[in-house]
Design a protein around this motif. Structure first.
Motif, mmCIF file in Angstrom:
data_model
loop_
_atom_site.group_PDB
_atom_site.id
_atom_site.type_symbol
_atom_site.label_atom_id
_atom_site.label_comp_id
_atom_site.label_asym_id
_atom_site.label_seq_id
_atom_site.Cartn_x
_atom_site.Cartn_y
_atom_site.Cartn_z
ATOM 1 N N ILE A 1 -20.617 55.965 61.683
ATOM 2 C CA ILE A 1 -22.255 55.161 62.245
ATOM 3 C C ILE A 1 -21.160 53.746 63.251
ATOM 4 O O ILE A 1 -20.320 53.104 63.177
ATOM 5 N N ASP A 2 -22.328 53.779 64.704
ATOM 6 C CA ASP A 2 -22.222 53.046 65.461
ATOM 7 C C ASP A 2 -23.051 51.765 65.415
ATOM 8 O O ASP A 2 -24.038 52.005 65.051
ATOM 9 N N ARG A 3 -22.900 50.788 64.370
ATOM 10 C CA ARG A 3 -23.888 49.430 64.392
ATOM 11 C C ARG A 3 -24.434 48.782 65.687
ATOM 12 O O ARG A 3 -25.142 47.921 65.776
ATOM 13 N N VAL B 1 -29.551 57.728 61.005
ATOM 14 C CA VAL B 1 -29.155 56.788 60.797
ATOM 15 C C VAL B 1 -28.702 56.171 59.231
ATOM 16 O O VAL B 1 -29.257 57.033 58.589
ATOM 17 N N LEU B 2 -27.974 55.003 58.980
ATOM 18 C CA LEU B 2 -27.822 54.019 57.998
ATOM 19 C C LEU B 2 -28.522 53.332 57.277
ATOM 20 O O LEU B 2 -28.697 52.393 58.713
ATOM 21 N N VAL B 3 -29.438 53.293 56.500
ATOM 22 C CA VAL B 3 -30.483 52.478 55.930
ATOM 23 C C VAL B 3 -29.593 51.401 55.379
ATOM 24 O O VAL B 3 -29.511 52.097 53.806
ATOM 25 N N ASP B 4 -30.223 50.120 55.150
ATOM 26 C CA ASP B 4 -29.956 49.010 53.955
ATOM 27 C C ASP B 4 -31.504 48.763 52.902
ATOM 28 O O ASP B 4 -32.395 48.404 54.035
ATOM 29 N N LEU C 1 -28.014 51.773 49.837
ATOM 30 C CA LEU C 1 -28.005 52.188 51.121
ATOM 31 C C LEU C 1 -28.044 54.004 51.475
ATOM 32 O O LEU C 1 -27.982 54.448 49.892
ATOM 33 N N THR C 2 -28.442 54.571 52.110
ATOM 34 C CA THR C 2 -29.103 55.453 52.186
ATOM 35 C C THR C 2 -29.342 56.382 53.693
ATOM 36 O O THR C 2 -29.196 55.227 54.406
ATOM 37 N N ILE C 3 -28.688 57.916 54.071
ATOM 38 C CA ILE C 3 -29.155 58.071 55.320
ATOM 39 C C ILE C 3 -30.076 58.982 55.553
ATOM 40 O O ILE C 3 -30.455 59.694 54.550
ATOM 41 N N ARG C 4 -30.513 58.172 56.342
ATOM 42 C CA ARG C 4 -32.368 59.090 56.628
ATOM 43 C C ARG C 4 -32.288 59.356 58.147
ATOM 44 O O ARG C 4 -31.644 58.526 59.191
ATOM 45 N N ARG C 5 -33.916 60.366 58.445
ATOM 46 C CA ARG C 5 -34.002 60.230 60.110
ATOM 47 C C ARG C 5 -34.948 59.427 60.189
ATOM 48 O O ARG C 5 -35.809 58.933 59.696
ATOM 49 N N PHE C 6 -34.526 59.136 61.297
ATOM 50 C CA PHE C 6 -35.540 57.513 61.953
ATOM 51 C C PHE C 6 -36.761 58.251 62.428
ATOM 52 O O PHE C 6 -36.372 58.933 63.506
ATOM 53 N N VAL C 7 -37.954 57.998 62.190
ATOM 54 C CA VAL C 7 -39.305 58.435 62.798
ATOM 55 C C VAL C 7 -39.811 57.615 63.339
ATOM 56 O O VAL C 7 -40.661 56.461 62.573
ATOM 57 N N ILE D 1 -28.550 50.002 59.583
ATOM 58 C CA ILE D 1 -27.079 49.119 59.716
ATOM 59 C C ILE D 1 -26.527 49.741 61.114
ATOM 60 O O ILE D 1 -26.255 49.253 61.575
ATOM 61 N N GLY D 2 -26.774 51.760 61.527
ATOM 62 C CA GLY D 2 -26.705 52.056 62.634
ATOM 63 C C GLY D 2 -26.048 53.104 62.436
ATOM 64 O O GLY D 2 -27.459 53.831 61.317
ATOM 65 N N VAL D 3 -26.393 54.541 63.580
ATOM 66 C CA VAL D 3 -26.471 55.426 64.242
ATOM 67 C C VAL D 3 -25.977 56.409 63.630
ATOM 68 O O VAL D 3 -24.691 55.998 64.106
ATOM 69 N N VAL D 4 -25.763 57.714 62.825
ATOM 70 C CA VAL D 4 -24.439 58.227 62.700
ATOM 71 C C VAL D 4 -24.493 58.963 63.829
ATOM 72 O O VAL D 4 -25.613 59.379 64.513
ATOM 73 N N THR D 5 -23.252 59.171 64.473
ATOM 74 C CA THR D 5 -22.199 59.428 65.572
ATOM 75 C C THR D 5 -21.976 60.534 65.853
ATOM 76 O O THR D 5 -21.997 62.119 66.624
ATOM 77 N N PHE D 6 -21.356 61.092 64.574
ATOM 78 C CA PHE D 6 -20.094 62.038 64.359
ATOM 79 C C PHE D 6 -20.598 62.229 62.018
ATOM 80 O O PHE D 6 -20.646 61.425 61.612
ATOM 81 N N VAL D 7 -19.924 63.237 62.287
ATOM 82 C CA VAL D 7 -19.938 64.586 60.825
ATOM 83 C C VAL D 7 -18.564 64.674 60.817
ATOM 84 O O VAL D 7 -18.579 65.710 61.725
ATOM 85 N N ILE D 8 -17.784 64.157 59.572
ATOM 86 C CA ILE D 8 -16.692 64.790 59.862
ATOM 87 C C ILE D 8 -16.283 65.206 58.141
ATOM 88 O O ILE D 8 -16.706 65.592 56.713
#
Length: 144
Positions: free
Chosen positions: A59-61, A71-74, A79-85, A116-123
């Motif tokens: 995640i790049d802040r 995105v990672l959202v507080d 904390l949760t991961i969701r699609r920003f719309v 908090i930031g945008v997810v840039t990669f998934v490992i």
């Protein structure tokens, strides 16, 4: 983090420690070292987007989120991961799974929340170990 890099799938690369064929994962995965974090996905709310429980998310802040990005959202210290719309003048946070009753979060002005930031990669782990393995089959997530 250093790893040996293969030039072509199916062909081996020298395993000598001083080989010039090293792949620097930090250089590939991290654009802003001081503003990059990793988190482990804790559920299946984003399985349609290819994010499963146990995946590591880079995640790049410093990236300002755009509509459609993950995105990672507080949300009030949760904390949760969701699609920003971006929906007109308001923001919605969408899960990306196949559950018909999944909750779309629509933060209000009085809510305490922040991206908090945008997810840039998934490992993803490909070995069983302690990691759960999931498959996306015909639009549904299954434990394998």
């Amino acid at each position: 983090m250093k790893s040996l890099m293969s030039k072509t799938v199916g062909f081996t690369v020298s395993s000598e420690p001083d080989s010039q064929d090293y792949f620097d994962f930090n250089a590939y995965l991290v654009n802003n070292p001081t503003a990059t974090i990793t988190v482990q996905a804790g559920g299946e709310s984003m399985c349609k987007a290819g994010i499963s429980k146990g995946d590591l998310l880079v995640i790049d802040r410093t990236i300002k989120p755009k509509s459609g990005q993950i995105v990672l959202v507080d949300l009030s210290s949760n904390l949760t991961i969701r699609r920003f719309v971006q929906a007109g003048n308001h923001i919605e946070l969408h899960p990306d799974n196949f559950e018909p009753n999944s909750k779309i979060i629509k933060p209000k002005n009085y809510d305490v929340w922040s991206v908090i930031g945008v997810v840039t990669f998934v490992i993803k782990a490909m070995l069983w170990g302690n990691w759960a393995m999931y498959a996306l089959i015909d639009g549904n997530c299954f434990f394998v």
